[in-house]
Design a protein around this motif. Sequence first.
Motif, PDB file in Angstrom:
ATOM      1  N   LYS A  88       2.606  -6.829  -9.109  1.00 19.87           N
ATOM      2  CA  LYS A  88       4.054  -6.772  -8.865  1.00 19.87           C
ATOM      3  C   LYS A  88       4.541  -5.332  -8.740  1.00 19.87           C
ATOM      4  O   LYS A  88       5.504  -4.913  -9.384  1.00 19.87           O
ATOM      5  CB  LYS A  88       4.805  -7.500  -9.980  1.00 19.87           C
ATOM      6  N   ALA A  89       3.833  -4.591  -7.917  1.00 20.00           N
ATOM      7  CA  ALA A  89       4.220  -3.219  -7.595  1.00 20.00           C
ATOM      8  C   ALA A  89       4.050  -3.034  -6.102  1.00 20.00           C
ATOM      9  O   ALA A  89       3.484  -3.882  -5.407  1.00 20.00           O
ATOM     10  CB  ALA A  89       3.352  -2.222  -8.369  1.00 20.00           C
ATOM     11  N   ASP A  90       4.551  -1.936  -5.574  1.00 23.13           N
ATOM     12  CA  ASP A  90       4.372  -1.608  -4.166  1.00 23.13           C
ATOM     13  C   ASP A  90       2.938  -1.117  -3.988  1.00 23.13           C
ATOM     14  O   ASP A  90       2.628   0.046  -4.273  1.00 23.13           O
ATOM     15  CB  ASP A  90       5.373  -0.534  -3.755  1.00 23.13           C
ATOM     16  N   ILE A  91       2.051  -2.018  -3.541  1.00 20.22           N
ATOM     17  CA  ILE A  91       0.623  -1.687  -3.463  1.00 20.22           C
ATOM     18  C   ILE A  91       0.370  -0.573  -2.454  1.00 20.22           C
ATOM     19  O   ILE A  91      -0.474   0.302  -2.681  1.00 20.22           O
ATOM     20  CB  ILE A  91      -0.207  -2.935  -3.094  1.00 20.22           C
ATOM     21  N   ASP A  92       1.108  -0.580  -1.340  1.00 22.45           N
ATOM     22  CA  ASP A  92       0.948   0.500  -0.355  1.00 22.45           C
ATOM     23  C   ASP A  92       1.258   1.855  -0.981  1.00 22.45           C
ATOM     24  O   ASP A  92       0.501   2.822  -0.817  1.00 22.45           O
ATOM     25  CB  ASP A  92       1.870   0.250   0.844  1.00 22.45           C
ATOM     26  N   ALA A  93       2.369   1.936  -1.692  1.00 23.11           N
ATOM     27  CA  ALA A  93       2.752   3.195  -2.335  1.00 23.11           C
ATOM     28  C   ALA A  93       1.757   3.583  -3.421  1.00 23.11           C
ATOM     29  O   ALA A  93       1.448   4.772  -3.605  1.00 23.11           O
ATOM     30  CB  ALA A  93       4.159   3.064  -2.922  1.00 23.11           C
ATOM     31  N   LEU A  94       1.242   2.581  -4.123  1.00 25.51           N
ATOM     32  CA  LEU A  94       0.286   2.843  -5.194  1.00 25.51           C
ATOM     33  C   LEU A  94      -1.012   3.433  -4.646  1.00 25.51           C
ATOM     34  O   LEU A  94      -1.548   4.414  -5.189  1.00 25.51           O
ATOM     35  CB  LEU A  94       0.005   1.539  -5.935  1.00 25.51           C
ATOM     36  N   LEU A  95      -1.515   2.877  -3.545  1.00 20.73           N
ATOM     37  CA  LEU A  95      -2.735   3.418  -2.935  1.00 20.73           C
ATOM     38  C   LEU A  95      -2.499   4.818  -2.373  1.00 20.73           C
ATOM     39  O   LEU A  95      -3.374   5.682  -2.447  1.00 20.73           O
ATOM     40  CB  LEU A  95      -3.221   2.469  -1.835  1.00 20.73           C
ATOM     41  N   SER A  96      -1.321   5.046  -1.815  1.00 20.43           N
ATOM     42  CA  SER A  96      -0.983   6.388  -1.321  1.00 20.43           C
ATOM     43  C   SER A  96      -0.943   7.385  -2.465  1.00 20.43           C
ATOM     44  O   SER A  96      -1.390   8.531  -2.330  1.00 20.43           O
ATOM     45  CB  SER A  96       0.366   6.354  -0.604  1.00 20.43           C
ATOM     46  N   GLN A  97      -0.442   6.946  -3.615  1.00 20.22           N
ATOM     47  CA  GLN A  97      -0.388   7.813  -4.795  1.00 20.22           C
ATOM     48  C   GLN A  97      -1.797   8.157  -5.267  1.00 20.22           C
ATOM     49  O   GLN A  97      -2.095   9.323  -5.566  1.00 20.22           O
ATOM     50  CB  GLN A  97       0.384   7.122  -5.915  1.00 20.22           C
ATOM     51  N   GLY A 121      -1.150   1.271   2.980  1.00 17.33           N
ATOM     52  CA  GLY A 121      -1.755   2.020   1.881  1.00 17.33           C
ATOM     53  C   GLY A 121      -3.228   2.278   2.089  1.00 17.33           C
ATOM     54  O   GLY A 121      -3.736   3.361   1.777  1.00 17.33           O
ATOM     55  N   LEU A 122      -3.938   1.285   2.642  1.00 17.10           N
ATOM     56  CA  LEU A 122      -5.370   1.469   2.881  1.00 17.10           C
ATOM     57  C   LEU A 122      -5.633   2.521   3.955  1.00 17.10           C
ATOM     58  O   LEU A 122      -6.633   3.246   3.892  1.00 17.10           O
ATOM     59  CB  LEU A 122      -6.017   0.136   3.272  1.00 17.10           C
ATOM     60  N   ARG A 123      -4.756   2.615   4.946  1.00 12.61           N
ATOM     61  CA  ARG A 123      -4.926   3.653   5.964  1.00 12.61           C
ATOM     62  C   ARG A 123      -4.854   5.034   5.332  1.00 12.61           C
ATOM     63  O   ARG A 123      -5.687   5.909   5.604  1.00 12.61           O
ATOM     64  CB  ARG A 123      -3.856   3.521   7.052  1.00 12.61           C
ATOM     65  N   GLN A 124      -3.856   5.232   4.481  1.00 10.17           N
ATOM     66  CA  GLN A 124      -3.734   6.533   3.820  1.00 10.17           C
ATOM     67  C   GLN A 124      -4.875   6.752   2.836  1.00 10.17           C
ATOM     68  O   GLN A 124      -5.389   7.867   2.698  1.00 10.17           O
ATOM     69  CB  GLN A 124      -2.389   6.618   3.109  1.00 10.17           C
ATOM     70  N   PHE A 125      -5.264   5.692   2.159  1.00  9.82           N
ATOM     71  CA  PHE A 125      -6.377   5.765   1.215  1.00  9.82           C
ATOM     72  C   PHE A 125      -7.662   6.176   1.929  1.00  9.82           C
ATOM     73  O   PHE A 125      -8.451   6.979   1.424  1.00  9.82           O
ATOM     74  CB  PHE A 125      -6.545   4.407   0.539  1.00  9.82           C
TER      75      PHE A 125
END
Length: 564
Positions: A88-97, A121-125
């Motif tokens: 229940k979090a912004d997974i895209d933002a979390l992976l970017s972090q 998020g996976l692209r940035q990851f």
Amino acid sequence: MPPSSSKNSRYHQQWQPHLPDECWESIFKHLTNPHDLESLSLVSRHFLSLSNRLLTHLTVYPHTLPLLPALLRRFTTLTTIKLAPYIKADIDALLSQIASFDLPSLHSLDVSHQDTFPSHGLRQFSQKFPTLKSLNCSHTDPDLVLIAECFPNLEEIDLTDADLQVKALTSGLKKLRKVDLSGIYNFRDSSIFTLCLNCVSLEALVLDDTGSLSEIGIANAIRQRPQLRSLAVRGDNVTLELIDSLVSLKCLTCLDLSHSTISDDALCALADGVLPLRELSLGDCSGYQYSGISCLLRMCNNLQHLDLQDTEFLNDECVIELSLLLANLNVVKLGGNKNLTDLSLFAIMHNCPLITEIRMERTSVGKQKVEEDCLAVNSHVKFLYLACNSCLNDESVKMIASVCPNLEMMDLSCCKRVSKSAVEVLWRCCKIQRMDLACLGHQLSQFQFQVNFEVPTLFMLNLSRLSISNDELSLISKSCYKLKELKLDYCDKITTSGVKQVVKNCKQLRMISLYYCKKVSSDIVSWMVLARPSLRKIIAPRSSRHIVDQRDHFLRHGCFVEWI
């Protein structure tokens, strides 16, 4: 200080042996409980630096999110990061972090059980970690085209119950070594054939509950990859054609045919292949009898792991004879076989000298008395799972403890005729670390759980649904003072004062569960967090506005508080 004393002090400092970091790390890795690293990190800055390197896996929970930047700065040798299911979090933002931190050893990511697939998020990851080796995106709707584009060097992927674009998997990820396709219903024979043909490095394949695949399709596919080392084909009808393909896999060491239908002829044909099997799982299989499994095991001289759970024909005589063929066995699973008694358990201990783990839940252990002069001590047995054995009694448990001096874990949960012998296990087994005693002795009259001796090795204890008093709990906390995890769910007699005694005596306590402890006030949570800094998780006795309002405050103290 006199001159001579000062000189001796300088002499000892000069000649004090210095261990290289590699030696310290090797010592730390042998710690049986990973939580002990936290204590070591407090000894010195040097130990703090070394212990930081040894944490390689991190699971990100909702309560971890505020601390995540600090954790990623501290633990720079992480190899695996897992996002807790439905975080229940912004997974895209979390992976970017995560991608903004320097984690040179990171090679495994788990984004399973998420509501949405984090494409952005996976692209940035991937820009930071293009050499990712392992990805778990089970129970999601993964974009395999994007995955293949972002992580061309991927070697392991878990797609259990995922909604797939099959073509992207079979053509875009050619360096795969391990693939889990459990529950994929749109995977056809042609798809599995193409996957095995294109992935020339494939070594491990899991096909569980894939109803759209035929046995012929699976057989043709695995013939393309003779170097397969591990194969799971569960829930199918194992035909002789499939066996012919299995026999061609001369490197196969792990075979899982659980929940399948297989004949004696098929098992004998598999035995003729003389495969180098080390792990064999036939749990909940039907269609075969003793002649088939004995024929196979006679040819599996190096078998270390055997699963025969829920096997209808299995009885003591069968197990006694089979155990004579398993000199190298380490782990055996025999749960759900109601015809197995103490005779099977002690035969395994006697005939399998290297056995370390025995699982015999839901059997009839305790039904058949074994004479003491027929017993043999087995110092290798470390893990015993005997839950839900309605025949198991105190006499049997004492006998088991007497022949397993190095036992580290014992599960006696829901053994309703067992009571005082649980204390006997703590007394006899001087290396015991974990005990599950939930629902113990429910068919007996009240008994006193008196632990009036030290048990310094025990760090996990489950006493849920036991009718223990504050006095008994206090005695346990004094004797088992190194407890790190304690479960007291549904302990109706425990009060606030009893829990306070535990928190005072167990100075290393990290987790305590008080779910539905009716006589324990929820106000105790604040006191526990402040009184015991080692606490990392508390399951509160009941929900209250007080706990909700102070949840962030507890987190700042390093403790996550929840209620069920």
